[in-house]
Design a protein around this motif. Structure first.
Motif, PDB file in Angstrom:
ATOM      1  N   UNK A 404       0.827  -1.202   0.000  1.00 52.02           N
ATOM      2  CA  UNK A 404       0.000   0.000   0.000  1.00 52.02           C
ATOM      3  C   UNK A 404       0.863   1.255   0.000  1.00 52.02           C
ATOM      4  N   UNK A 405       1.917   1.277   0.818  1.00 52.58           N
ATOM      5  CA  UNK A 405       2.787   2.448   0.871  1.00 52.58           C
ATOM      6  C   UNK A 405       3.499   2.703  -0.439  1.00 52.58           C
ATOM      7  N   UNK A 406       3.954   1.650  -1.116  1.00 56.19           N
ATOM      8  CA  UNK A 406       4.643   1.823  -2.394  1.00 56.19           C
ATOM      9  C   UNK A 406       3.695   2.361  -3.466  1.00 56.19           C
ATOM     10  N   UNK A 407       2.471   1.819  -3.512  1.00 60.29           N
ATOM     11  CA  UNK A 407       1.499   2.284  -4.514  1.00 60.29           C
ATOM     12  C   UNK A 407       1.093   3.722  -4.232  1.00 60.29           C
ATOM     13  N   UNK A 529     -13.955  -2.958  -8.964  1.00 56.14           N
ATOM     14  CA  UNK A 529     -13.213  -3.962  -8.208  1.00 56.14           C
ATOM     15  C   UNK A 529     -13.758  -5.360  -8.437  1.00 56.14           C
ATOM     16  N   UNK A 530     -15.081  -5.476  -8.535  1.00 53.34           N
ATOM     17  CA  UNK A 530     -15.683  -6.797  -8.727  1.00 53.34           C
ATOM     18  C   UNK A 530     -15.188  -7.438 -10.015  1.00 53.34           C
ATOM     19  N   UNK A 531     -15.210  -6.664 -11.111  1.00 48.04           N
ATOM     20  CA  UNK A 531     -14.784  -7.280 -12.353  1.00 48.04           C
ATOM     21  C   UNK A 531     -13.273  -7.493 -12.385  1.00 48.04           C
ATOM     22  N   UNK A 532     -12.511  -6.566 -11.751  1.00 41.46           N
ATOM     23  CA  UNK A 532     -11.070  -6.800 -11.674  1.00 41.46           C
ATOM     24  C   UNK A 532     -10.752  -8.073 -10.907  1.00 41.46           C
ATOM     25  N   UNK A 590      -4.782  -3.140  -7.272  1.00 42.94           N
ATOM     26  CA  UNK A 590      -6.032  -2.589  -7.804  1.00 42.94           C
ATOM     27  C   UNK A 590      -6.837  -1.921  -6.691  1.00 42.94           C
ATOM     28  N   UNK A 591      -6.952  -2.580  -5.543  1.00 38.36           N
ATOM     29  CA  UNK A 591      -7.713  -2.006  -4.427  1.00 38.36           C
ATOM     30  C   UNK A 591      -7.078  -0.716  -3.921  1.00 38.36           C
ATOM     31  N   UNK A 592      -5.740  -0.709  -3.811  1.00 43.06           N
ATOM     32  CA  UNK A 592      -5.059   0.497  -3.338  1.00 43.06           C
ATOM     33  C   UNK A 592      -5.221   1.630  -4.339  1.00 43.06           C
ATOM     34  N   UNK A 593      -5.138   1.328  -5.633  1.00 37.44           N
ATOM     35  CA  UNK A 593      -5.305   2.361  -6.656  1.00 37.44           C
ATOM     36  C   UNK A 593      -6.671   3.015  -6.565  1.00 37.44           C
ATOM     37  N   UNK A 594      -7.691   2.240  -6.279  1.00 42.40           N
ATOM     38  CA  UNK A 594      -9.022   2.834  -6.210  1.00 42.40           C
ATOM     39  C   UNK A 594      -9.243   3.624  -4.925  1.00 42.40           C
ATOM     40  N   UNK A 595      -8.570   3.206  -3.850  1.00 48.86           N
ATOM     41  CA  UNK A 595      -8.606   4.037  -2.649  1.00 48.86           C
ATOM     42  C   UNK A 595      -7.936   5.378  -2.928  1.00 48.86           C
TER      43      UNK A 595
END
Length: 657
Positions: A404-407, A529-532, A590-595
């Motif tokens: 998470x920190x790197x993204x 997120x669901x489709x990813x 993907x989750x971190x990018x959307x946050x």
């Protein structure tokens, strides 16, 4: 801890909570870090106590029924006439009744002695037993029996091994003579893992695993190769590759289903199949065929329903691929975590073995030696188990915080053409300097949920067959509820770690803000997120299905009289584990990018005063106009130097901390 109570970048006071990515950083949840250190102080005390009073060498080197540790000189035990012998040349443990070993009241019913070598060939008579002792120097009878009396049936009946003696070899780690014949090996292994069953079926399963071990190893390697291929495909994914991949998965599933039905039809019409083992394999083929067909139909329906989301996912994976181009070592984070977890598990098992051998020697009426555990050891076992769960969850949470920190470091960077250097090292540094307490607190919450599950399973195993139907149903309901709660908390923890990486807040504040942020962006974040996750799930299905197909082909051409259903299930589980290990990195990115996208969208409007952090691809992904893209591109270029340390305005509706 680098700067407890101080901010990393700016020293100005803050009167209310704001979303300010990469601006403020301070130590969080310090008290929980202190508690974790104190807990590990207890772990170290238990380890020292276990090493002091335990005798792990009894398990590692093995010991006989008279209290002698094999491979070393022993001290005599009072009351045991055959104890205190020099076993320096006898390094292997040999059971006199190898093929019929059983456990009764947690005790092995067979005498064990220390020998200098295991019999490499089958010994069918007493003369062969005596000949083996004379020419190999390995005495397979109890120490009190002279070699000249080996051939006397009256003495050898109770002091020598039961004939015939199967060929055996020393187990690589624990120096036990393990029989090499599949039937004896399966029974011997069944006793060692304390799962003795009066069932020939279970023994044939173990025999099947041993007979097909080369295929199992090869298929596991094949699964690892497929997982790397899937990572490479997702790394260089494009529009054409997405459609080709979906088509390959669907047609691959249909092909595997067809092959399974063909193999089932071929076995059903084969007149040579008359044995019970072959009939069981045919039934297994039917089960696999039905399961594969159902999965194929479900995946086809889901693909058709979510077809409109494919274009969005293509853009999403392009952005993720750009991130992996800048930070390729993110893919190997599960490898480092696995190595650290393995080292910790080795330490944990070593301490557990020492605790398990912490006991006093007692001499029985038969002049045999037994070791009884010390009082209080059981409580140390439970403390040690809690340490296993909490520390394992802590290490996994550290991986999540690092990713998470790197993204976050790469996303909240103004100059997209000049990505930050060493984002993983920067993330690890922030984790150890500021947020170890947050990770400890999040992992402890998961531990609190897992402990009741373990206790419930332990009680259920003790009362198995004794509880009523109502109690059994209640136990399953409780286990299901705890499982759902654990999954929900894991999801919340992961997003809390992302919020901490973005804003540098403690666990509770981050969890609250992450929760409301996801709720406010449910329509956009959840759908994408669901489709990813669905596409990544298809990648896991691809790896598992083609590994199973390779196993079916290999086992079908090796039609030994062994059950290969369990080996195939083992290979399938390993294939899914490998695919999940690598593709889960994509899933979390993907989750971190959307946050990050949600924070960016909530605190900025794309103007020159409040420009977005997102790049052009992500702007296109969220449906912004081409004109706005051009305007932002120009403003970012002209205001790059002025906006490097731009502070974001507060998110609407954010409460004060």
């Amino acid at each position: 801890m680098a700067c407890c109570g101080q901010y990393e970048v700016s020293g100005e006071s803050v009167t209310h909570r704001e979303w300010r990515p990469q601006i403020y950083r301070r130590c969080t949840d310090v008290l929980w870090l202190v508690i974790f250190c104190l807990f590990w102080g207890g772990m170290m005390f238990i380890a020292g106590y276990a090493v002091t009073v335990g005798s792990a060498e009894r398990l590692i080197f093995g010991y006989d029924s008279f209290g002698n540790i094999c491979g070393k000189k022993n001290s005599p035990i009072k009351g045991a006439s055959l104890s205190g012998q020099d076993m320096s040349s006898r390094k292997h443990v040999f059971f006199l009744n190898t093929c019929n070993v059983e456990i009764k009241n947690h005790k092995i019913n067979s005498l064990s002695i220390c020998v200098s070598g295991c019999p490499q060939e089958q010994l069918n008579g007493l003369e062969e037993l005596k000949h083996f002792a004379q020419y190999n120097g390995s005495y397979l009878c109890v120490y009190s029996l002279n070699i000249s009396d080996y051939t006397e049936p009256s003495k050898a009946a109770h002091l020598c091994p039961k004939l015939p003696i199967p060929p055996s070899q020393s187990f690589p780690l624990f120096n036990r003579c393990v029989p090499r014949s599949p039937a004896c090996y399966s029974h011997f292994l069944t006793v060692l893992i304390n799962v003795v069953k009066e069932s020939d079926f279970f023994q044939r399963i173990i025999g099947g695993i041993m007979a097909n071990k080369e295929y199992i190893i090869g298929l596991c390697f094949f699964a690892v190769v497929l997982s790397f291929i899937m990572v490479a495909v997702f790394r260089f994914i494009a529009t054409l590759l997405v459609h080709i991949f979906i088509a390959l998965v669907i047609f691959g599933l249909l092909f595997v289903s067809g092959v399974l039905w063909w193999l089932y039809y071929d076995n059903m019409n084969d007149p040579n199949i008359v044995l019970e083992t072959e009939k069981e394999n045919t039934k297994a083929l039917l089960g696999f065929a039905i399961t594969a067909t159902i999965i194929s139909v479900i995946l086809i329906i889901l693909t058709l329903v979510m077809w409109k989301r494919i274009g969005l996912t293509i853009q999403l994976f392009r952005i993720t691929s750009n991130l992996f181009s800048n930070v390729p070592l993110l893919l190997f984070q599960p490898v480092w975590t696995f190595i650290i977890l393995t080292l910790f598990w080795i330490y944990w098992v070593a301490v557990l073995l020492s605790l398990g051998t912490a006991g006093n020697a007692y001499v029985t009426a038969d002049n045999l030696v037994e070791y009884r555990p010390l009082s209080g050891i059981r409580y140390m076992w439970w403390y040690h188990v809690i340490g296993l769960i909490w520390t394992s969850e802590f290490l996994v949470a550290c991986q999540q915080m690092t990713i998470a920190g790197a993204v976050v470091c790469c996303y909240f960077n103004r100059d997209k053409n000049n990505p930050p250097g060493y984002p993983i090292l920067s993330s690890v540094s922030k984790l150890f300097n500021y947020h170890l307490g947050t990770v400890v607190k999040g992992s402890f919450i998961i531990t609190l949920v897992r402990i009741p599950r373990i206790v419930l399973l332990y009680i259920h195993s003790i009362l198995k067959g004794k509880e009523s139907t109502c109690a059994r149903c209640l136990a399953k309901c409780c286990a299901c509820c705890l499982c759902c709660l654990e999954k929900w908390l894991r999801f919340l923890n992961q997003n809390a770690y992302v919020a901490t990486a973005i804003n540098g807040t403690n666990f509770c504040t981050s969890a609250k803000e992450a929760f409301f942020l996801i709720v406010n962006n449910a329509m956009n974040v959840t759908a994408i997120n669901c489709f990813g996750d669905f596409l990544l799930f298809l990648g896991k299905v691809f790896v598992v299905c083609f590994t199973i197909f390779g196993g079916l082909v290999a086992f079908n051409y090796n039609r030994d009289l062994n059950v290969w259903v369990i080996p195939l299930i083992m290979v399938s589980f390993f294939a899914y584990l490998m695919a999940h290990c690598f593709l889960s990195v994509f899933e979390m990115v993907v989750d971190v990018l959307f946050m990050c996208y949600a924070v960016d969208l909530a605190t900025n409007d794309g103007s020159a005063e409040k420009p977005y952090f997102m790049d052009k691809e992500l702007m296109k992904f969220v449906g912004k106009s081409n004109q706005e893209l051009k305007r932002i591109s120009g403003s970012n270029k002209s205001n790059l130097d002025n906006n490097r340390n731009t502070e974001l305005l507060p998110m609407q509706g954010t409460n004060t901390a």
